[in-house]
Design a protein around this motif. Structure first.
Motif: not given
Ligand SMILES: Nc1ncnc2c1ncn2[C@@H]1O[C@H](COP(=O)(O)OP(=O)(O)OP(=O)(O)O)[C@@H](O)[C@H]1O
Ligand SMILES: [Mg+2]
Lengths: 325, 289, 275
Positions: C79-82, C108-113, C129-137
């Protein structure tokens, strides 16, 4: 027996001589195998077309991605190859003339230096126009084939799905069947039309036209530099720098307006005031993003190009007419 | 009558390098070439011959002084309407054939169509390149290039020809042909200014010569006059018996003169040239501003 | 030579004087070129400008190849590379709508899921917390996309969906959808208009009662513009749905009878009570 010829007071500027010089320049460059670029371009286009079609993105509207990639490859290659031709081919024109001393024999004839210089420029401009036209035709052809394939596939898929649905429900009334099939046909046509629209032939032509004017301007700038440069490396390096800074003009404008650092402001100011805005010719991204750009506005960009061509060639002439040969 | 070339106080100082060093290539040169004469410009390497030609053609600008061709200032394009120029070691577009080259230069001179093709054939014939007309210049030898250069200079049938070492690299036969050509041109009323090192040739064809050294004119005049040694006398006699020679020597000494040699004495342009140049030795170092 | 010391600066100056108004007029034709005229951060603008200058025509092609790499990273759950690839890709081609859309969706969808269901992380709090992080990203990226393409209806619509589905921000979703309606010119407009209305109403009923009046005005204008004039017999589901909502709002907001689109039946007419 011996005669003194009766001479007129002036020899007027003559387009025929410019044309003679231009054709000669064009022949000179074609014999230097500049057109080998075309083969690389053709391979690149064909490669891109097949490579991007085997690549699957798992998205619903795949044709958008596929067409985008092909268009990016085509326009990118035209612009890069064009810029290389514009800089490298132009940069060696005057040094070659000087080194081979062919310029002595030409300027010893009743030829204005302006005619010589313009002839050289028109020669390069012709070369660029031919290259862009050839590459552009090839490119449009590839897009057209891709468009046909994609839209035909979409069309048949839609129709076949509807036919399958009809065949799968035997108790459907004949009128309903007709209606379902007719709707499917409309939808299929709409889908195909959407793909044709995404192919954006007119946008491609617009983008290539502005690109050609940009290349002409780059060639003129290179000629201007080489009209006083003594080394070809200098000309190429400086042209490359002008090319990059020219694309940064919009950024420089913004920076000039907002920056507080005096040195940065000075640099931004110089770029802003004296360099042509080359980014103005890059219309492809805007067009493909759906911002409409009617031909009238394209014409405005082209006239901006012509205006800067005039400025650049005037400077080149002012410098070149004073040059010791 | 308007002179074909008129040069007054012509001075050229070249800038060399980044430092403000200069080379004085031409120093207040005065020159006048009348219509219809063949004029030779002689001088050792670096004496300013080519510089003079380039100035006369407006290829470079004079530091001081002026040059006129048929009364027109050399910076104007008009002055070049009736000039043909052969540069030293000419080199043309390698990708053009001999005929194409001549067509190109002809078009630059405003010629076109059938008259141009006819003229091109004529010139190829004249310089002996008819057989090589359709070969690219890339394959031409040095002498052939020199010939095509000469043809190129004459394409628009100019009244004045400026030839910078026209016979360099040409074989003796060709060199003789070029000399004959120049003599023919003079017969046609053309004016020729030619630079050369090959003194015997100059001697054969030139009406007048000028010797340059280090940018200055050191001798000028009719070839005949310059070569005539005023103090010496040469009597050419036929079948004089051996005994009479001694008598004549005595007789001469009686008059207070002396016999220098009794073999066929010859002052050549060569020795004249060497004398003129040696008179200026040792060469001065490069001029500083 | 001396003449040139005067003439060349003169030509440059004259060119500069013509250039400025000329360029201003061209920029007005194309307000989004290279971020000029947009309120982008200077750093972002310089990044875009540099990429434009350095990669020249190949900029788009480089972006395409990085996009393919990002896709590969997605398939391998890196995910981070992506995300890094997405940053570069969108800097290289800030006008490619496809990139902003797909990239923000992936985040927001795939990475957070994936973060929420990370098998290597036993603590639910961390996964949330991580889920929120990816959604915010994802949201930040999409908002940057909008800043770069402020007139693109599609991106506004995407933001509306993201706020609605992932952040449960009903009012934010409504506002984004309203913006999309304003900008949309094509066939999606009809559907977007209703979507914005529903979500605005959801916002007013569930979060901000003060916006009820705004909702009514919105529906009312929409009705007058798009649906009015059709005889009631020809109403379809959509017409009935919208009209019902307007009637309900007119009741709730006690709109005076004369101003209502659907006035109450006159009391003089006796309506038999329903059974
Ligand atoms: N472009 C130049 N830059 C600097 N110095 C030059 C340049 N051209 C010529 N010179 C110098 O000017 C002087 C005269 O040169 P020129 O070429 O006129 O001599 P020349 O008489 O033609 O010699 P040659 O017989 O070798 O052809 C020489 O000292 C030469 O070094
Ligand atoms: Mg010389």
């Amino acid at each position: 027996m011996s005669t003194t010829p009766a001479l007129p007071d002036v020899v007027y500027f003559n387009l025929g001589r410019v044309w003679t010089m231009a054709l000669n320049t064009l022949i000179e460059m074609t014999r230097q195998k500049v057109f080998y670029f075309m083969i690389v371009f053709a391979l690149l286009m064909i490669g891109a077309a097949s490579f991007f079609s085997i690549f699957s993105f798992g998205e619903e509207a795949q044709y958008i991605t596929q067409l985008k990639f092909i268009k990016d490859t085509g326009l990118g290659a035209i612009s890069v190859f064009g810029a290389i031709i514009a800089v490298v081919a132009t940069a060696q024109l005057l040094p070659a003339e000087l080194e081979n001393r062919t310029i002595y024999t030409i300027l010893a004839k009743p030829v204005h230096r302006l005619e010589f210089l313009l002839g050289k420029f028109v020669g390069v401009a012709l070369l660029l126009a031919i290259s862009v036209t050839l590459m552009g035709s090839l490119f449009l052809g590839v897009v057209f084939i891709k468009d046909q394939n994609l839209s035909a596939a979409t069309y048949h898929e839609t129709i076949e799905a509807a036919e399958g649905a009809v065949a799968g429900s035997p108790d459907m009334k004949p009128e309903t069947k007709q209606k379902v099939l007719a709707e499917a046909r409309t939808r299929a046509e709409q889908g195909a039309a959407e793909i044709h629209k995404t192919a954006g032939y007119q946008d491609i032509v617009k983008a290539m036209t502005t690109t050609l004017f940009k290349l002409w301007l780059v060639a003129a700038m290179t000629l201007m530099l080489s009209s006083f440069a003594t080394s070809m490396v200098f000309t190429v390096v400086m042209s490359a720098m002008l090319y990059f800074s020219g694309h940064l003009v919009p950024v420089a404008q913004k920076f000039y307006a907002t920056s507080k650092a005096p040195l940065g402001q000075l640099m931004a100011g110089v770029v802003n005031w004296f360099l042509p805005n080359l980014a103005a010719f890059d219309v492809a991204d805007d067009l493909f993003a759906g911002d409409p750009l009617p031909w009238l506005k394209v014409l405005k960009i082209l006239s901006y190009g012509l205006f800067y061509l005039l400025v650049t060639l005037t400077l080149a002439h002012l410098i070149f007419r004073e040059r010791e040969i | 009558m308007t002179p074909a070339i008129e040069i007054k106080g012509l001075t050229k100082r070249y800038r060399t390098g980044l430092r403000r060093e200069t080379v004085l290539a031409l120093d207040h040169l005065d020159l006048r070439v009348e219509p219809g004469e063949v004029y030779g410009l002689l001088g050792p390497n670096g004496s300013g011959k080519s510089t003079t030609l380039k100035l006369a053609l407006g290829l470079i600008r004079a530091t001081a002084g002026e040059a006129k061709i048929f009364g027109k200032p050399c910076a104007s394009v008009v002055s070049r309407l009736h000039v043909g120029f052969l540069p030293e070691n000419p080199y043309f577009y390698r990708f053009l054939t001999g005929a194409e080259t001549l067509m190109f230069y002809g078009r630059l001179c405003g010629m076109s169509g059938a008259p141009l093709s006819k003229r091109v054939d004529e010139l190829l014939q004249l310089v002996g390149l008819t057989n090589a007309a359709s070969r690219p210049l890339a394959g031409y030898s040095k002498g052939m290039l020199q010939r095509i250069g000469l043809a190129q200079a004459m394409v628009h049938d100019p009244q004045l020809l400026l030839l910078d070492e026209p016979t360099a690299g040409v074989d003796p036969i060709g060199s003789k042909e070029i000399r004959d050509l120049i003599i023919r041109l003079r017969a046609m009323g053309k004016t020729v200014l030619l630079c050369s090192h090959l003194l015997t040739q100059v001697q054969d064809v030139c009406d007048r010569i000028c010797i340059l050294n280090q940018g200055r004119k050191v001798r000028e005049g009719r070839v005949d006059d310059l070569l005539r040694d005023q103090k010496r006398l040469c009597i050419t006699v036929e079948s004089l018996p051996e005994a009479a020679r001694a008598q004549i020597a005595e007789w001469v000494e009686d008059w207070g003169a002396s016999v220098v040699s009794i073999e066929n004495p010859q002052t050549t342009l060569e020795s004249l040239f060497l004398d003129a140049v040696k008179a200026q030795q040792p060469p001065t170092p490069p001029n500083k501003p | 030579m001396k003449r040139n010391w005067v003439l060349i600066p003169l030509v440059l100056l004259a060119a500069a004087l013509v250039k400025m108004p000329f360029e201003a007029s061209m920029a007005a034709d194309r307000p989004h070129t290279a971020g000029v005229g947009l309120n982008l951060k200077t750093r972002e603008m310089i990044g875009q400008g540099m990429s434009l200058a350095l990669l020249g025509g190949f900029r788009a092609l480089v972006a395409d190849f990085l996009w393919i790499s990002a896709h590969a990273a997605w398939e391998q759950n890196r995910w981070f590379t992506m995300r890094q690839h997405f940053e570069v890709v969108t800097t290289l081609q800030p006008r490619a709508i496809l990139f902003w859309d797909m990239a923000s969706w992936h985040l927001a969808w795939n990475a957070s899921h994936a973060a929420l269901h990370d098998p290597n992380e036993p603590r639910l709090a961390v996964r949330l917390r991580d889920q929120r992080h990816w959604m915010r990203a994802g949201r930040e990226l999409l908002e940057r996309g909008i800043a770069n393409n402020p007139n693109n209806a599609f991106l506004h619509e995407k933001l509306a969906w993201m706020l609605h589905d992932k952040f449960q921000d009903l009012c934010g979703a409504a506002d984004a959808a309203l913006k999309a309606v304003q900008l949309c010119q094509d066939w999606r407009r009809g559907y977007l208009q209703r979507l914005a209305g529903y979500w605005l109403e959801d916002c007013a009923r569930n979060v901000a009662p003060s916006r009820l009046r705004e909702t009514y005005d919105y529906w009312r204008q929409l009705w007058l513009r798009e649906y009015a004039g059709k005889p009631r017999e020809h109403w379809d589901t959509i017409d009935r749905n919208v009209s019902r909502r307007i009637m309900k709002l007119e009741e709730e907001l006690s709109i005076p009878d004369l101003q209502r689109l659907f006035p109450k039946p006159q009391p003089s007419v006796s309506v038999p009570p329903r059974r």
